[in-house]
Scaffold this motif. Structure first.
Motif, PDB file in Angstrom:
ATOM      1  N   LEU A 108       0.809  -1.217   0.000  1.00 52.67           N
ATOM      2  CA  LEU A 108       0.000   0.000   0.000  1.00 52.67           C
ATOM      3  C   LEU A 108       0.845   1.271   0.000  1.00 52.67           C
ATOM      4  CD1 LEU A 108      -2.785  -1.020   2.576  1.00 52.67           C
ATOM      5  CD2 LEU A 108      -2.877  -1.106   0.070  1.00 52.67           C
ATOM      6  N   MET A 109       2.166   1.128  -0.003  1.00 49.00           N
ATOM      7  CA  MET A 109       3.035   2.308   0.082  1.00 49.00           C
ATOM      8  C   MET A 109       2.937   3.213  -1.143  1.00 49.00           C
ATOM      9  SD  MET A 109       6.543   1.021   1.906  1.00 49.00           S
ATOM     10  CE  MET A 109       6.579   0.613   3.658  1.00 49.00           C
ATOM     11  N   LYS A 110       2.461   2.669  -2.256  1.00 50.24           N
ATOM     12  CA  LYS A 110       2.375   3.467  -3.490  1.00 50.24           C
ATOM     13  C   LYS A 110       1.182   4.413  -3.480  1.00 50.24           C
ATOM     14  CE  LYS A 110      -0.100  -0.278  -5.828  1.00 50.24           C
ATOM     15  NZ  LYS A 110      -0.069  -1.251  -6.946  1.00 50.24           N
ATOM     16  N   PHE A 111       0.343   4.316  -2.434  1.00 48.06           N
ATOM     17  CA  PHE A 111      -0.846   5.165  -2.352  1.00 48.06           C
ATOM     18  C   PHE A 111      -0.618   6.324  -1.383  1.00 48.06           C
ATOM     19  CE2 PHE A 111      -2.529   0.895  -3.380  1.00 48.06           C
ATOM     20  CZ  PHE A 111      -3.109   1.192  -4.605  1.00 48.06           C
ATOM     21  N   SER A 112      -1.203   7.472  -1.714  1.00 55.61           N
ATOM     22  CA  SER A 112      -1.153   8.637  -0.823  1.00 55.61           C
ATOM     23  C   SER A 112      -2.097   8.450   0.361  1.00 55.61           C
ATOM     24  CB  SER A 112      -1.582   9.892  -1.589  1.00 55.61           C
ATOM     25  OG  SER A 112      -0.621  10.283  -2.539  1.00 55.61           O
ATOM     26  N   ARG A 113      -1.819   9.197   1.426  1.00 52.50           N
ATOM     27  CA  ARG A 113      -2.748   9.320   2.557  1.00 52.50           C
ATOM     28  C   ARG A 113      -2.957  10.807   2.805  1.00 52.50           C
ATOM     29  NH1 ARG A 113      -2.846  10.036   8.264  1.00 52.50           N
ATOM     30  NH2 ARG A 113      -4.282   8.628   9.354  1.00 52.50           N
ATOM     31  N   PHE A 114      -4.216  11.203   3.004  1.00 48.69           N
ATOM     32  CA  PHE A 114      -4.555  12.593   3.266  1.00 48.69           C
ATOM     33  C   PHE A 114      -5.272  12.695   4.608  1.00 48.69           C
ATOM     34  CE2 PHE A 114      -4.528  11.920  -1.299  1.00 48.69           C
ATOM     35  CZ  PHE A 114      -3.789  12.989  -1.783  1.00 48.69           C
ATOM     36  N   SER A 115      -5.022  13.778   5.335  1.00 51.79           N
ATOM     37  CA  SER A 115      -5.796  14.044   6.548  1.00 51.79           C
ATOM     38  C   SER A 115      -5.811  15.549   6.802  1.00 51.79           C
ATOM     39  CB  SER A 115      -5.246  13.290   7.765  1.00 51.79           C
ATOM     40  OG  SER A 115      -4.005  13.811   8.171  1.00 51.79           O
ATOM     41  N   VAL A 116      -6.790  15.979   7.631  1.00 50.02           N
ATOM     42  CA  VAL A 116      -6.954  17.411   7.903  1.00 50.02           C
ATOM     43  C   VAL A 116      -7.179  17.616   9.401  1.00 50.02           C
ATOM     44  CG1 VAL A 116      -8.225  19.514   7.348  1.00 50.02           C
ATOM     45  CG2 VAL A 116      -7.978  17.730   5.603  1.00 50.02           C
ATOM     46  N   PRO A 117      -6.131  17.921  10.155  1.00 53.34           N
ATOM     47  CA  PRO A 117      -6.297  18.260  11.569  1.00 53.34           C
ATOM     48  C   PRO A 117      -6.470  19.771  11.767  1.00 53.34           C
ATOM     49  CG  PRO A 117      -3.986  17.905  11.098  1.00 53.34           C
ATOM     50  CD  PRO A 117      -4.720  17.718   9.791  1.00 53.34           C
ATOM     51  N   PHE A 118      -7.233  20.115  12.802  1.00 51.94           N
ATOM     52  CA  PHE A 118      -7.393  21.509  13.221  1.00 51.94           C
ATOM     53  C   PHE A 118      -6.761  21.633  14.604  1.00 51.94           C
ATOM     54  CE2 PHE A 118      -9.887  24.806  15.500  1.00 51.94           C
ATOM     55  CZ  PHE A 118      -9.659  25.886  14.656  1.00 51.94           C
ATOM     56  N   PHE A 119      -5.709  22.439  14.697  1.00 54.15           N
ATOM     57  CA  PHE A 119      -4.988  22.618  15.949  1.00 54.15           C
ATOM     58  C   PHE A 119      -5.539  23.870  16.646  1.00 54.15           C
ATOM     59  CE2 PHE A 119      -1.745  20.687  13.030  1.00 54.15           C
ATOM     60  CZ  PHE A 119      -1.734  19.426  13.614  1.00 54.15           C
ATOM     61  N   LEU A 120      -6.320  23.665  17.694  1.00 54.45           N
ATOM     62  CA  LEU A 120      -6.963  24.789  18.374  1.00 54.45           C
ATOM     63  C   LEU A 120      -5.981  25.409  19.367  1.00 54.45           C
ATOM     64  CD1 LEU A 120     -10.646  24.879  19.616  1.00 54.45           C
ATOM     65  CD2 LEU A 120      -8.845  26.273  20.614  1.00 54.45           C
ATOM     66  N   HIS A 121      -5.545  26.607  19.021  1.00 54.17           N
ATOM     67  CA  HIS A 121      -4.586  27.357  19.838  1.00 54.17           C
ATOM     68  C   HIS A 121      -5.284  28.552  20.483  1.00 54.17           C
ATOM     69  CE1 HIS A 121      -0.467  25.901  18.689  1.00 54.17           C
ATOM     70  NE2 HIS A 121      -1.134  25.402  17.669  1.00 54.17           N
ATOM     71  N   PRO A 122      -4.825  28.967  21.651  1.00 51.37           N
ATOM     72  CA  PRO A 122      -5.286  30.229  22.220  1.00 51.37           C
ATOM     73  C   PRO A 122      -4.505  31.392  21.627  1.00 51.37           C
ATOM     74  CG  PRO A 122      -3.708  29.227  23.697  1.00 51.37           C
ATOM     75  CD  PRO A 122      -3.853  28.284  22.535  1.00 51.37           C
ATOM     76  N   LYS A 123      -4.820  32.591  22.084  1.00 53.48           N
ATOM     77  CA  LYS A 123      -3.983  33.745  21.768  1.00 53.48           C
ATOM     78  C   LYS A 123      -2.607  33.559  22.406  1.00 53.48           C
ATOM     79  CE  LYS A 123      -7.993  36.831  21.753  1.00 53.48           C
ATOM     80  NZ  LYS A 123      -8.729  37.870  22.509  1.00 53.48           N
ATOM     81  N   ALA A 124      -1.617  34.227  21.824  1.00 51.12           N
ATOM     82  CA  ALA A 124      -0.237  34.058  22.288  1.00 51.12           C
ATOM     83  C   ALA A 124      -0.063  34.448  23.750  1.00 51.12           C
ATOM     84  CB  ALA A 124       0.708  34.876  21.410  1.00 51.12           C
ATOM     85  N   GLY A 125      -0.869  35.389  24.232  1.00 51.15           N
ATOM     86  CA  GLY A 125      -0.691  35.880  25.592  1.00 51.15           C
ATOM     87  C   GLY A 125      -1.306  35.012  26.677  1.00 51.15           C
ATOM     88  N   MET A 126      -1.984  33.912  26.315  1.00 51.87           N
ATOM     89  CA  MET A 126      -2.595  33.076  27.352  1.00 51.87           C
ATOM     90  C   MET A 126      -1.539  32.531  28.311  1.00 51.87           C
ATOM     91  SD  MET A 126      -4.891  29.590  27.117  1.00 51.87           S
ATOM     92  CE  MET A 126      -5.423  28.774  28.654  1.00 51.87           C
TER      93      MET A 126
END
Length: 320
Positions: free
Chosen positions: A265-283
């Motif tokens: 299966l190495m010849k196939f691509s893998r796709f994913s979409v994570p959302f990294f929820l960050h606070p404001k820098a000053g938290m």
């Protein structure tokens, strides 16, 4: 036998439920985040048509020639906007870079908040019609779901329900579209080269929109690897290091990885979409006093979210 508690939770139980349903949701997500660091979430606000459209456009983006994609790689942004090419990110403690390329979308500030000046503009993918509009819609929907999840976590921690609201409003969250490209010559790979080396996420929580193939695994408390799977369009949600620091290890930022597939299966691509929820820098990420006692002494130095993000981006090679 590994102890793995990854419950499937319905976000509507918290958003639209009665008092008992809301409390049970908070208890369930808190317990899972304390024990394993992962849950899966249904009824999160993204329908199948939107997810299908997102993945169509993500696949089209990464199918572009490398010389086209490279024009969207912006020096000096540490990969926080636009394209980041192959071989650029290395999991902490690894020598071989991850076998991936990615595109990142950041916050769009629309309410006049001066924090807009702190954020670089998103990069427009001119070659893929609809990519930017679709990813912005997905970003806002995942941000909305994430805020509800943080409310439930705050309740579990005995904090005011709105504890995180002002910290994540116009926060520094990132939507990452990922392409784990085909492995055409596995024998030529360095021994430790994998699609994503074992790591913990930097942020408060991560919301992952499925993936086009298996490969995600978490490290259990018994030090064994356990495959993480979601039903259909469910989100996989996990604790990041910022939330672990804030709670003095009460909530668990679990080590996870994306392993290489079997050779056939190495010849196939893998796709994913994570959302990294960050606070404001000053938290302030200083450990909550309620999470410190004689049995649980303070484990971390005081630091802001921005300082911690900067430190981690340097560790993984995205920032010099």
């Amino acid at each position: 036998m590994a102890t793995v508690n990854i419950p499937r939770l319905d976000l509507n139980d918290y958003v639209k439920g009665d008092q008992n349903q809301r409390k049970k949701f908070s208890d369930d997500i808190g317990r899972a985040f304390n024990e394993t660091g992962f849950v899966t979430i249904t009824n999160h606000g993204l329908d199948k048509n939107l997810i299908d459209k997102l993945y169509e456009e993500v696949k089209a983006l990464f199918a572009l020639p490398d010389e086209v994609k490279s024009k969207y790689e912006i020096p000096g942004l540490a990969g926080q906007r636009g394209y980041t090419g192959k071989g650029k990110e290395t999991a902490k403690g690894f020598t071989a870079p991850d076998l991936k390329e990615f595109w990142q979308i950041g916050q769009t500030v629309t309410d006049g908040d001066p924090i807009k000046n702190d954020y670089p503009d998103n990069v427009i993918a001119e070659d893929i019609a609809g990519f930017n509009a679709t990813t912005e819609t997905v970003y806002k929907k995942l941000e909305h779901a994430g805020i509800h999840l943080l409310e439930a976590i705050a309740v579990y921690l005995g904090l005011p329900q709105n504890y995180f609201d002002d910290k994540v409003h116009n926060g520094n969250s990132i939507l990452r579209t990922l392409h784990y490209f085909p492995i055409t010559d596995p024998d030529a790979l360095p021994e430790d080269a994998v699609r994503a080396g074992a790591h913990e996420d930097i942020n408060l929580i991560t919301l992952l929109i499925g993936a086009s193939a298996d490969g995600l695994e978490l490290l259990t408390r018994e030090n064994t690897w356990f495959p993480v799977k979601a039903y259909g369009e469910d989100l996989v949600v996990n604790v990041g290091d910022m939330l672990q620091r804030l709670t003095n290890n009460k909530l668990k930022s679990t080590t996870h990885r994306v392993v290489n597939p079997p050779r056939e299966l190495m010849k196939f691509s893998r796709f994913s979409v994570p959302f990294f929820l960050h606070p404001k820098a000053g938290m302030d990420l200083s450990c909550l006093p309620s999470c410190i006692d004689g049995a649980h002494p303070k484990q971390y130095d005081d630091i802001t979210a921005g300082e911690y993000l900067d430190e981690r981006l340097r560790e993984i090679g995205l920032k010099k």
